[in-house]
Design a protein around this motif. Structure first.
Motif, PDB file in Angstrom:
ATOM      1  N   ARG A  32       0.822  -1.223   0.000  1.00 36.01           N
ATOM      2  CA  ARG A  32       0.000   0.000   0.000  1.00 36.01           C
ATOM      3  C   ARG A  32       0.851   1.266   0.000  1.00 36.01           C
ATOM      4  O   ARG A  32       0.432   2.309   0.497  1.00 36.01           O
ATOM      5  CB  ARG A  32      -0.986   0.025   1.169  1.00 36.01           C
ATOM      6  N   THR A  33       2.059   1.163  -0.547  1.00 36.96           N
ATOM      7  CA  THR A  33       2.917   2.339  -0.728  1.00 36.96           C
ATOM      8  C   THR A  33       3.454   2.334  -2.156  1.00 36.96           C
ATOM      9  O   THR A  33       3.778   1.277  -2.705  1.00 36.96           O
ATOM     10  CB  THR A  33       4.115   2.346   0.246  1.00 36.96           C
ATOM     11  N   TRP A  34       3.526   3.526  -2.735  1.00 38.54           N
ATOM     12  CA  TRP A  34       4.095   3.675  -4.075  1.00 38.54           C
ATOM     13  C   TRP A  34       5.604   3.822  -3.947  1.00 38.54           C
ATOM     14  O   TRP A  34       6.081   4.629  -3.163  1.00 38.54           O
ATOM     15  CB  TRP A  34       3.518   4.898  -4.788  1.00 38.54           C
ATOM     16  N   GLN A  35       6.336   3.040  -4.697  1.00 36.70           N
ATOM     17  CA  GLN A  35       7.794   3.125  -4.669  1.00 36.70           C
ATOM     18  C   GLN A  35       8.290   3.242  -6.112  1.00 36.70           C
ATOM     19  O   GLN A  35       8.568   2.258  -6.780  1.00 36.70           O
ATOM     20  CB  GLN A  35       8.408   1.905  -3.987  1.00 36.70           C
ATOM     21  N   TRP A  36       8.398   4.486  -6.567  1.00 34.67           N
ATOM     22  CA  TRP A  36       8.760   4.762  -7.958  1.00 34.67           C
ATOM     23  C   TRP A  36      10.195   4.380  -8.280  1.00 34.67           C
ATOM     24  O   TRP A  36      10.552   4.171  -9.436  1.00 34.67           O
ATOM     25  CB  TRP A  36       8.485   6.227  -8.290  1.00 34.67           C
ATOM     26  N   SER A  37      11.038   4.257  -7.262  1.00 40.64           N
ATOM     27  CA  SER A  37      12.436   3.881  -7.497  1.00 40.64           C
ATOM     28  C   SER A  37      12.553   2.456  -8.046  1.00 40.64           C
ATOM     29  O   SER A  37      13.604   2.082  -8.569  1.00 40.64           O
ATOM     30  CB  SER A  37      13.250   4.011  -6.208  1.00 40.64           C
ATOM     31  N   LEU A  38      11.490   1.669  -7.959  1.00 43.76           N
ATOM     32  CA  LEU A  38      11.509   0.318  -8.512  1.00 43.76           C
ATOM     33  C   LEU A  38      11.681   0.315 -10.025  1.00 43.76           C
ATOM     34  O   LEU A  38      12.079  -0.698 -10.602  1.00 43.76           O
ATOM     35  CB  LEU A  38      10.232  -0.433  -8.125  1.00 43.76           C
ATOM     36  N   LEU A  39      11.381   1.431 -10.668  1.00 43.20           N
ATOM     37  CA  LEU A  39      11.564   1.520 -12.129  1.00 43.20           C
ATOM     38  C   LEU A  39      13.008   1.253 -12.538  1.00 43.20           C
ATOM     39  O   LEU A  39      13.257   0.747 -13.636  1.00 43.20           O
ATOM     40  CB  LEU A  39      11.148   2.899 -12.648  1.00 43.20           C
ATOM     41  N   THR A  40      13.947   1.583 -11.668  1.00 40.20           N
ATOM     42  CA  THR A  40      15.353   1.444 -12.030  1.00 40.20           C
ATOM     43  C   THR A  40      16.133   0.545 -11.076  1.00 40.20           C
ATOM     44  O   THR A  40      17.359   0.538 -11.109  1.00 40.20           O
ATOM     45  CB  THR A  40      16.039   2.823 -12.063  1.00 40.20           C
TER      46      THR A  40
END
Length: 157
Positions: A32-40
Protein backbone atom coordinates in the motif's frame (compact mmCIF):
# COMPACT_ATOMS: atom_id res chain seq x y z
CA UNK A 1 19.72 -5.19 -41.24
CA UNK A 2 20.16 -2.50 -38.62
CA UNK A 3 20.03 -3.11 -34.91
CA UNK A 4 16.58 -1.46 -34.82
CA UNK A 5 15.31 -4.17 -37.19
CA UNK A 6 16.31 -6.90 -34.74
CA UNK A 7 12.90 -7.88 -33.40
CA UNK A 8 14.10 -10.35 -30.72
CA UNK A 9 16.41 -7.67 -29.29
CA UNK A 10 13.66 -5.04 -29.28
CA UNK A 11 11.18 -7.47 -27.69
CA UNK A 12 13.69 -8.31 -24.94
CA UNK A 13 14.40 -4.64 -24.22
CA UNK A 14 10.69 -3.82 -24.15
CA UNK A 15 10.07 -6.79 -21.82
CA UNK A 16 12.58 -5.34 -19.35
CA UNK A 17 10.64 -2.08 -19.32
CA UNK A 18 7.34 -3.94 -19.02
CA UNK A 19 8.59 -5.95 -16.01
CA UNK A 20 10.08 -2.86 -14.34
CA UNK A 21 6.78 -1.00 -14.73
CA UNK A 22 4.86 -4.00 -13.34
CA UNK A 23 6.95 -3.87 -10.15
CA UNK A 24 5.32 -0.61 -9.06
CA UNK A 25 1.65 -1.72 -8.92
CA UNK A 26 2.62 -5.16 -7.57
CA UNK A 27 4.60 -3.50 -4.76
CA UNK A 28 1.69 -1.14 -4.11
CA UNK A 29 -0.76 -4.06 -3.83
CA UNK A 30 1.56 -5.79 -1.36
CA UNK A 31 2.49 -2.78 0.79
CA UNK A 32 0.00 0.00 0.00
CA UNK A 33 2.92 2.34 -0.73
CA UNK A 34 4.10 3.68 -4.07
CA UNK A 35 7.79 3.12 -4.67
CA UNK A 36 8.76 4.76 -7.96
CA UNK A 37 12.44 3.88 -7.50
CA UNK A 38 11.51 0.32 -8.51
CA UNK A 39 11.56 1.52 -12.13
CA UNK A 40 15.35 1.44 -12.03
CA UNK A 41 16.15 -1.05 -9.27
CA UNK A 42 17.19 -4.68 -9.32
CA UNK A 43 15.27 -7.42 -7.54
CA UNK A 44 11.57 -7.50 -6.81
CA UNK A 45 8.47 -8.95 -8.44
CA UNK A 46 8.58 -9.76 -11.34
CA UNK A 47 12.18 -10.38 -12.35
CA UNK A 48 13.03 -8.17 -15.32
CA UNK A 49 16.07 -10.37 -15.97
CA UNK A 50 13.78 -13.37 -16.38
CA UNK A 51 11.35 -11.37 -18.51
CA UNK A 52 14.20 -10.27 -20.78
CA UNK A 53 15.77 -13.66 -21.36
CA UNK A 54 12.51 -15.57 -21.75
CA UNK A 55 11.09 -12.98 -24.14
CA UNK A 56 14.35 -13.14 -26.09
CA UNK A 57 14.19 -16.95 -26.28
CA UNK A 58 10.50 -16.82 -27.23
CA UNK A 59 11.16 -14.25 -29.95
CA UNK A 60 14.05 -16.34 -31.29
CA UNK A 61 11.69 -19.35 -31.36
CA UNK A 62 9.18 -17.34 -33.39
CA UNK A 63 11.92 -16.16 -35.77
CA UNK A 64 13.90 -19.39 -36.20
CA UNK A 65 11.80 -22.31 -34.83
CA UNK A 66 12.25 -24.46 -31.76
CA UNK A 67 14.75 -26.79 -33.44
CA UNK A 68 17.24 -24.10 -34.43
CA UNK A 69 20.68 -23.92 -32.82
CA UNK A 70 20.20 -20.20 -32.06
CA UNK A 71 17.05 -21.02 -30.08
CA UNK A 72 19.07 -23.60 -28.11
CA UNK A 73 21.63 -20.90 -27.28
CA UNK A 74 18.90 -18.43 -26.25
CA UNK A 75 17.17 -21.07 -24.11
CA UNK A 76 20.38 -22.09 -22.32
CA UNK A 77 21.21 -18.41 -21.77
CA UNK A 78 17.75 -17.90 -20.23
CA UNK A 79 18.10 -20.91 -17.94
CA UNK A 80 21.53 -19.81 -16.69
CA UNK A 81 20.44 -16.21 -16.07
CA UNK A 82 17.30 -17.29 -14.20
CA UNK A 83 19.22 -19.81 -12.13
CA UNK A 84 21.77 -17.15 -11.23
CA UNK A 85 19.07 -14.57 -10.42
CA UNK A 86 17.32 -16.93 -8.03
CA UNK A 87 20.41 -18.59 -6.60
CA UNK A 88 23.72 -16.77 -6.36
CA UNK A 89 22.37 -13.21 -6.54
CA UNK A 90 19.57 -13.95 -4.06
CA UNK A 91 22.06 -15.39 -1.58
CA UNK A 92 24.35 -12.38 -2.09
CA UNK A 93 21.42 -10.16 -1.12
CA UNK A 94 20.89 -12.16 2.08
CA UNK A 95 24.57 -11.79 2.90
CA UNK A 96 24.39 -8.05 2.28
CA UNK A 97 21.49 -7.81 4.73
CA UNK A 98 23.48 -9.60 7.44
CA UNK A 99 26.58 -7.52 6.75
CA UNK A 100 24.53 -4.32 7.05
CA UNK A 101 23.24 -5.45 10.45
CA UNK A 102 26.76 -6.30 11.61
CA UNK A 103 28.02 -2.95 10.36
CA UNK A 104 25.30 -1.09 12.28
CA UNK A 105 26.24 -2.96 15.45
CA UNK A 106 29.92 -2.21 14.88
CA UNK A 107 29.12 1.45 14.16
CA UNK A 108 27.25 1.72 17.44
CA UNK A 109 30.24 0.31 19.24
CA UNK A 110 32.75 2.60 17.54
CA UNK A 111 30.51 5.61 18.09
CA UNK A 112 31.43 5.49 21.72
CA UNK A 113 35.10 4.73 21.12
CA UNK A 114 36.36 6.69 18.11
CA UNK A 115 35.77 10.01 16.44
CA UNK A 116 32.29 9.12 15.35
CA UNK A 117 31.09 12.69 15.58
CA UNK A 118 33.63 13.82 12.97
CA UNK A 119 32.14 11.58 10.25
CA UNK A 120 29.48 12.96 7.93
CA UNK A 121 26.00 11.41 7.73
CA UNK A 122 26.70 9.60 4.45
CA UNK A 123 29.74 7.83 5.89
CA UNK A 124 27.66 6.71 8.85
CA UNK A 125 24.74 5.31 6.89
CA UNK A 126 26.09 3.86 3.63
CA UNK A 127 24.76 0.33 3.27
CA UNK A 128 25.26 -2.53 0.87
CA UNK A 129 22.50 -3.14 -1.68
CA UNK A 130 20.40 -6.02 -0.37
CA UNK A 131 17.88 -6.39 -3.19
CA UNK A 132 20.25 -8.10 -5.62
CA UNK A 133 18.50 -11.27 -6.65
CA UNK A 134 15.10 -12.86 -6.81
CA UNK A 135 12.99 -15.39 -5.03
CA UNK A 136 12.02 -18.32 -7.24
CA UNK A 137 8.46 -16.96 -7.47
CA UNK A 138 9.82 -13.66 -8.82
CA UNK A 139 11.88 -15.51 -11.43
CA UNK A 140 8.88 -17.61 -12.49
CA UNK A 141 6.65 -14.51 -12.70
CA UNK A 142 9.30 -12.73 -14.76
CA UNK A 143 9.67 -15.71 -17.06
CA UNK A 144 5.92 -15.97 -17.60
CA UNK A 145 5.61 -12.23 -18.24
CA UNK A 146 8.48 -12.39 -20.75
CA UNK A 147 6.97 -15.30 -22.67
CA UNK A 148 3.52 -13.70 -22.70
CA UNK A 149 4.98 -10.33 -23.73
CA UNK A 150 6.93 -11.82 -26.66
CA UNK A 151 4.07 -14.07 -27.79
CA UNK A 152 1.62 -11.17 -27.68
CA UNK A 153 4.04 -9.02 -29.68
CA UNK A 154 4.32 -11.66 -32.42
CA UNK A 155 0.59 -12.38 -32.53
CA UNK A 156 -0.26 -8.68 -32.80
CA UNK A 157 2.46 -7.88 -35.35
Amino acid sequence: MTILDNTPLLVALLAIGFAQILKIPIHYLATRTWQWSLLTSTGGMPSSHSAAVTSLATAVAFETSLDSPIFAVALMFAIIVMYDASGVRFEAGKHATLLNELRKDFDTLTKQINNWSSLNAREKQEELKTLLGHKRSEVVAGAISGIIFAATFYYLA
